[in-house]
Design a protein around this motif. Structure first.
Motif, PDB file in Angstrom:
ATOM      1  N   ASP A 112      16.282  -7.232 -30.118  1.00 26.29           N
ATOM      2  CA  ASP A 112      17.620  -6.694 -30.359  1.00 26.29           C
ATOM      3  C   ASP A 112      18.689  -7.608 -29.768  1.00 26.29           C
ATOM      4  N   GLY A 113      18.472  -8.907 -29.935  1.00 21.97           N
ATOM      5  CA  GLY A 113      19.445  -9.901 -29.517  1.00 21.97           C
ATOM      6  C   GLY A 113      19.315 -10.387 -28.096  1.00 21.97           C
ATOM      7  N   VAL A 114      18.412  -9.805 -27.288  1.00 21.46           N
ATOM      8  CA  VAL A 114      18.283 -10.144 -25.867  1.00 21.46           C
ATOM      9  C   VAL A 114      17.072 -11.049 -25.656  1.00 21.46           C
ATOM     10  N   PRO A 115      17.228 -12.201 -24.974  1.00 20.80           N
ATOM     11  CA  PRO A 115      16.074 -13.057 -24.660  1.00 20.80           C
ATOM     12  C   PRO A 115      15.047 -12.303 -23.814  1.00 20.80           C
ATOM     13  N   LEU A 116      13.767 -12.460 -24.149  1.00 20.62           N
ATOM     14  CA  LEU A 116      12.713 -11.678 -23.522  1.00 20.62           C
ATOM     15  C   LEU A 116      11.918 -12.414 -22.460  1.00 20.62           C
ATOM     16  N   VAL A 117      11.944 -13.747 -22.451  1.00 18.92           N
ATOM     17  CA  VAL A 117      11.031 -14.473 -21.575  1.00 18.92           C
ATOM     18  C   VAL A 117      11.318 -14.161 -20.112  1.00 18.92           C
ATOM     19  N   ASP A 118      10.266 -14.180 -19.320  1.00 16.15           N
ATOM     20  CA  ASP A 118      10.387 -13.894 -17.893  1.00 16.15           C
ATOM     21  C   ASP A 118      11.302 -14.914 -17.228  1.00 16.15           C
ATOM     22  N   PRO A 119      12.270 -14.477 -16.388  1.00 12.29           N
ATOM     23  CA  PRO A 119      13.232 -15.417 -15.804  1.00 12.29           C
ATOM     24  C   PRO A 119      12.602 -16.483 -14.917  1.00 12.29           C
ATOM     25  N   PHE A 120      11.436 -16.211 -14.337  1.00  8.93           N
ATOM     26  CA  PHE A 120      10.787 -17.194 -13.463  1.00  8.93           C
ATOM     27  C   PHE A 120       9.749 -18.020 -14.218  1.00  8.93           C
ATOM     28  N   LEU A 441      12.936 -20.604 -58.202  1.00  9.02           N
ATOM     29  CA  LEU A 441      12.566 -21.707 -57.313  1.00  9.02           C
ATOM     30  C   LEU A 441      13.756 -22.162 -56.480  1.00  9.02           C
ATOM     31  N   SER A 442      13.573 -22.196 -55.159  1.00  8.26           N
ATOM     32  CA  SER A 442      14.572 -22.729 -54.233  1.00  8.26           C
ATOM     33  C   SER A 442      13.959 -23.880 -53.462  1.00  8.26           C
ATOM     34  N   LEU A 443      14.710 -24.962 -53.357  1.00  2.00           N
ATOM     35  CA  LEU A 443      14.288 -26.127 -52.584  1.00  2.00           C
ATOM     36  C   LEU A 443      15.156 -26.210 -51.337  1.00  2.00           C
ATOM     37  N   ARG A 444      14.570 -26.614 -50.219  1.00  2.00           N
ATOM     38  CA  ARG A 444      15.327 -26.674 -48.969  1.00  2.00           C
ATOM     39  C   ARG A 444      14.942 -27.889 -48.148  1.00  2.00           C
ATOM     40  N   ALA A 445      15.914 -28.336 -47.360  1.00  2.12           N
ATOM     41  CA  ALA A 445      15.703 -29.444 -46.432  1.00  2.12           C
ATOM     42  C   ALA A 445      16.571 -29.203 -45.209  1.00  2.12           C
ATOM     43  N   ALA A 446      16.079 -29.622 -44.047  1.00  5.38           N
ATOM     44  CA  ALA A 446      16.816 -29.376 -42.808  1.00  5.38           C
ATOM     45  C   ALA A 446      16.466 -30.429 -41.772  1.00  5.38           C
ATOM     46  N   ALA A 447      17.393 -30.651 -40.845  1.00  6.17           N
ATOM     47  CA  ALA A 447      17.182 -31.523 -39.697  1.00  6.17           C
ATOM     48  C   ALA A 447      17.867 -30.880 -38.499  1.00  6.17           C
ATOM     49  N   TYR A 448      17.349 -31.146 -37.289  1.00 10.57           N
ATOM     50  CA  TYR A 448      17.868 -30.439 -36.130  1.00 10.57           C
ATOM     51  C   TYR A 448      17.467 -31.142 -34.844  1.00 10.57           C
ATOM     52  N   THR A 449      18.202 -30.809 -33.794  1.00 10.58           N
ATOM     53  CA  THR A 449      17.832 -31.179 -32.430  1.00 10.58           C
ATOM     54  C   THR A 449      17.876 -29.908 -31.590  1.00 10.58           C
ATOM     55  N   GLY A 450      17.403 -29.990 -30.360  1.00 10.87           N
ATOM     56  CA  GLY A 450      17.408 -28.825 -29.490  1.00 10.87           C
ATOM     57  C   GLY A 450      16.964 -29.198 -28.094  1.00 10.87           C
ATOM     58  N   LEU A 451      17.039 -28.241 -27.161  1.00  4.34           N
ATOM     59  CA  LEU A 451      16.644 -28.520 -25.779  1.00  4.34           C
ATOM     60  C   LEU A 451      15.958 -27.315 -25.165  1.00  4.34           C
ATOM     61  N   ARG A 452      15.167 -27.582 -24.138  1.00  3.80           N
ATOM     62  CA  ARG A 452      14.586 -26.540 -23.288  1.00  3.80           C
ATOM     63  C   ARG A 452      14.631 -27.006 -21.855  1.00  3.80           C
ATOM     64  N   GLN A 453      15.161 -26.147 -20.999  1.00  8.11           N
ATOM     65  CA  GLN A 453      15.226 -26.428 -19.573  1.00  8.11           C
ATOM     66  C   GLN A 453      13.893 -26.070 -18.913  1.00  8.11           C
ATOM     67  N   PRO A 454      13.412 -26.831 -17.929  1.00  5.97           N
ATOM     68  CA  PRO A 454      12.190 -26.433 -17.216  1.00  5.97           C
ATOM     69  C   PRO A 454      12.368 -25.063 -16.573  1.00  5.97           C
ATOM     70  N   THR A 455      11.308 -24.283 -16.549  1.00  2.00           N
ATOM     71  CA  THR A 455      11.368 -22.985 -15.887  1.00  2.00           C
ATOM     72  C   THR A 455      11.276 -23.161 -14.374  1.00  2.00           C
ATOM     73  N   LEU A 456      11.663 -22.118 -13.649  1.00  2.00           N
ATOM     74  CA  LEU A 456      11.511 -22.132 -12.189  1.00  2.00           C
ATOM     75  C   LEU A 456      10.046 -22.299 -11.816  1.00  2.00           C
ATOM     76  N   ASN A 457       9.161 -21.719 -12.608  1.00  2.00           N
ATOM     77  CA  ASN A 457       7.726 -21.855 -12.374  1.00  2.00           C
ATOM     78  C   ASN A 457       7.292 -23.314 -12.457  1.00  2.00           C
ATOM     79  N   GLU A 458       7.716 -24.017 -13.492  1.00  2.00           N
ATOM     80  CA  GLU A 458       7.325 -25.417 -13.656  1.00  2.00           C
ATOM     81  C   GLU A 458       7.914 -26.290 -12.551  1.00  2.00           C
ATOM     82  N   LEU A 459       9.113 -25.966 -12.117  1.00  3.70           N
ATOM     83  CA  LEU A 459       9.791 -26.786 -11.116  1.00  3.70           C
ATOM     84  C   LEU A 459       9.218 -26.614  -9.707  1.00  3.70           C
ATOM     85  N   TYR A 460       8.831 -25.372  -9.355  1.00  3.07           N
ATOM     86  CA  TYR A 460       8.599 -25.106  -7.937  1.00  3.07           C
ATOM     87  C   TYR A 460       7.260 -24.459  -7.590  1.00  3.07           C
ATOM     88  N   ARG A 461       6.518 -23.901  -8.539  1.00  2.00           N
ATOM     89  CA  ARG A 461       5.328 -23.114  -8.189  1.00  2.00           C
ATOM     90  C   ARG A 461       4.037 -23.834  -8.562  1.00  2.00           C
TER      91      ARG A 461
END
Length: 671
Positions: A112-120, A441-461
């Motif tokens: 319902d629009g809210v990010p679900l992943v655990d904050p840590f 028939l529909s044809l589609r093409a796309a290109a994109y970039t994006g990012l992900r920040q390391p989690t607190l778990n990956e950084l410190y645990r």
């Protein structure tokens, strides 16, 4: 903990208080339609590869688990094959297209629009997401540039909760399986004037199945016991004919025992959110949320069977907000302007024990704060049979207050590290073109970039999955996606649709668990994970019979140099080359259902160096629903009918197994 639970139960009551006045003051119900949903996706989203799963797909689900529902869309996978009854919750990361190197989610998962992943940790609390509460699951692949899109390097999974139209006024089910385990679920969804409320709950418990093969069991071996519950509360009410207020709360607790007696793991959470949706000429969406999560885990030695680690608490909080505006535009155009903000804070608290004496040897704490402020804009244009979409996003990310502290059994601090704060700006771009080449028939093409920040778990645990220890790395950098894709959507007949997509995605600086010594790994940024492949889905219907099939074939390789050079050319850990599923359903009359589902997961490697192999596995499930009265259904479900062996972990021959054949029977009431 008790005080924390009281505070968050109060948050749920506060949501009702906010929604109450609006529910009481109800305008003419014939002129107001309250959906409880977000604004419709712009038409430009059709230029990107996507799939939609519905409440009808949930009915054909033998396990009743959300991870098996998601597995029906091409290319979706958890880090491990274990389901949410028998895995460590911290391994429940979800990704697409093989773009992972560890258990963190590379996919933005929204409820319902809210990010679900655990904050840590960055995992998804799967046990808290009963699929019967959902109206739809929309899967959008590729990097994101809309709201909360930082983190969507593999795509977005958008879960929409069901309302009264899907749930009815009252629905409830009770099932038991051949091991004596139970699944209880219920929801009440009354309409209140022009609005509605939904109260729902689910409780799953059981002795579990043996995850340890019989020839590896010892006196300390136990079944994968589980006991989890969740309850949800939603309300939607009109404030004006064009504006509605939506409130949501989710509370859950999930307890499991893994492999050995005393190896107990637990995850709990309390989430609350408010969303204001305007559907007038100037459309808008304003959202705010708060999350409180906790995690605990006890590690038992596989040789002495004593406790070696007690991760007794990992309290974490997540805060976030989003504001999106869609000004009125000319015909065939849609403009989205938005800003979003997220902040995650968490702290690990654990004690290490001697496997010989059972005494405490060290006490550790580690944690920090991550945040992201994003600005985004997206514009869609229609030119006759063509639809063009362009979007841009800028993220101000920060990594702050990082620390790792260790003391000996006497309380003397032996390590006290404070890590430098870091921050920066990073842009993301996305564009797509869809051409309606023919009426079918529909044809589609796309290109994109994006990012992900390391989690607190990956950084410190740091963590240990015996006998391998994996170190944290506070110097980890952001992952960066670059990708493109092309495909077609073909509907030669009204009840026959084929979707086909070819893609090439590359995640620079992908974070992987890299072997650096015997039984020792460290989280590191490798040069890249490069994945290319094909995704296909088919939906067909002939009278009362329907067929839904999905396939993903990919070639994913690690690009690595320097200290990680040994990984170069290898497939990322836990990534199969081929996954496929098909569901055949027969609905001979209203409310009758007979369905069978076949799923195949190809061979994959347990580790980064491709030394321990997980063989391919194919499972067959079945579901039957037979109406007994106007409101009562007999429900029969069978998981893994052929009792295929599913190896979910292989550490130098030490093996864990997935769910064996399991038969369920019970009843469902709907009114």
């Amino acid at each position: 903990m008790f005080e924390s639970r009281k505070r968050h139960h109060f948050s749920a009551l506060a949501l009702l208080a906010l929604a109450g006045p609006a529910l009481a003051d109800t305008p003419d119900p014939e002129t107001i339609i309250v959906t409880g949903k977000a604004l419709d996706l712009p038409a430009g989203q059709r230029a990107f590869a996507g799939d939609v799963l519905t409440a009808e797909d949930v009915r054909t689900l033998a396990s009743g688990r959300i991870e098996d529902l998601l597995g029906r869309a091409p290319g979706i996978q958890q880090f491990r094959r274990s389901d949410s009854r028998s895995s460590n919750p911290s391994a429940q990361g979800i990704t697409l297209r093989g773009l992972g190197g560890n258990a963190s989610s590379r996919t933005l998962v929204l409820l319902d629009g809210v990010p679900l992943v655990d904050p840590f940790f960055g995992y998804v609390p799967l046990a808290a997401l009963p699929p019967e509460r959902l109206d739809s699951v929309r899967v959008l692949r590729g990097g994101g540039a809309g709201g909360f899109a930082a983190g969507a390097v593999a795509g977005t999974i958008d879960l929409t909760s069901a309302g009264p139209d899907t749930l009815g006024l009252l629905s409830a089910s009770a099932l038991v399986n051949d091991r004596g385990e139970s699944e209880l679920s219920a929801s009440l969804a009354p309409r209140l004037g022009s609005g509605f409320a939904v109260v729902s709950g689910r409780w799953d418990r059981g002795q579990g199945f043996w995850t340890t093969p019989q020839n590896q069991r010892v006196p300390a071996s136990v079944r994968a016991r589980f006991d989890s519950w969740s309850t949800g509360l939603r309300a939607a009410a009109p404030l004006t004919p064009d504006i509605e207020l939506q409130a949501r709360a989710l509370l859950f607790d999930d307890q499991r025992t893994l492999r050995f007696a005393g190896a107990d793991t637990g995850a709990s959470g309390q989430d609350a959110s408010l969303r204001l949706v305007g559907r007038g000429a100037w459309q808008f969406e304003a959202l705010g949320y708060v999350q409180a999560r906790d995690f605990s885990n006890v590690v038992i030695s596989a040789t002495s069977f004593r406790k070696t680690l007690d991760q007794r608490r990992t309290p974490a909080t997540g805060l976030g907000a989003k504001l999106e505006l869609r000004p009125p535009m000319g015909d065939g155009q849609t403009l989205r302007l938005g800003i979003d903000w997220r902040r995650q804070r968490g702290e690990m608290q654990e004690e290490a024990y001697s496997a010989v004496t059972g005494l405490v040897t060290a006490r550790r704490k580690a944690g920090g704060v991550n945040s992201d402020l994003g600005l985004y804009a997206e514009h869609d244009w229609r030119f006759g049979p063509a639809l063009l979409t362009l979007s841009a996003r800028a993220d101000r990310w920060t990594v702050a207050e990082g620390f790792f502290r260790e003391a000996n059994a006497a309380g003397t601090v032996t390590t006290d590290r404070r890590f430098a704060d870091r921050s920066g700006w990073q842009e993301s771009l996305r564009g797509g073109l869809l051409v309606e080449a023919a009426p079918a028939l529909s044809l589609r093409a796309a290109a994109y970039t994006g990012l992900r920040q390391p989690t607190l778990n990956e950084l410190y645990r740091p963590f240990t999955v015996f006998p391998v220890t994996t170190r944290a790395n506070a110097a980890l950098e952001n992952e960066r996606l670059e990708g493109f894709e092309g495909g077609l959507d073909w509907t030669p007949l009204p009840d026959l649709t084929l979707r086909l997509t070819g893609f090439d995605n590359r995640v620079k600086g992908a974070i992987a668990n890299v072997t650096i010594g015997p039984n020792l790994r460290e989280r590191r940024n490798v040069d890249a994970v490069h994945s290319r492949g094909i995704e296909a889905s088919l939906a067909a219907k002939l009278g009362a019979v329907s067929l839904d099939a999905a396939l993903s074939w990919l070639s994913a390789r690690v690009e690595a140099s320097g200290a990680s050079a040994a990984l170069a050319g290898k497939r990322p850990a836990q990534v199969p080359r081929l996954t496929a599923s098909t569901t055949l359903a027969w609905r001979p009359a209203e409310r009758w259902l007979f369905a069978a589902s076949l799923r195949h997961t190809g061979a994959q490697w347990e580790d980064d160096l491709e030394t321990d192999r997980l063989p391919a596995a194919t499972t067959l499930d079945a579901v039957a629903e037979v109406p007994l009265t106007q409101h009562l259904l007999l429900v029969l479900r069978a998981e893994n009918l052929t009792d295929a062996q599913i190896i979910t972990r292989n550490q130098a021959g030490s093996i864990d197994l997935g769910a064996p054949r399991t038969v369920w029977a019970g009843f469902r009431i709907s009114m």
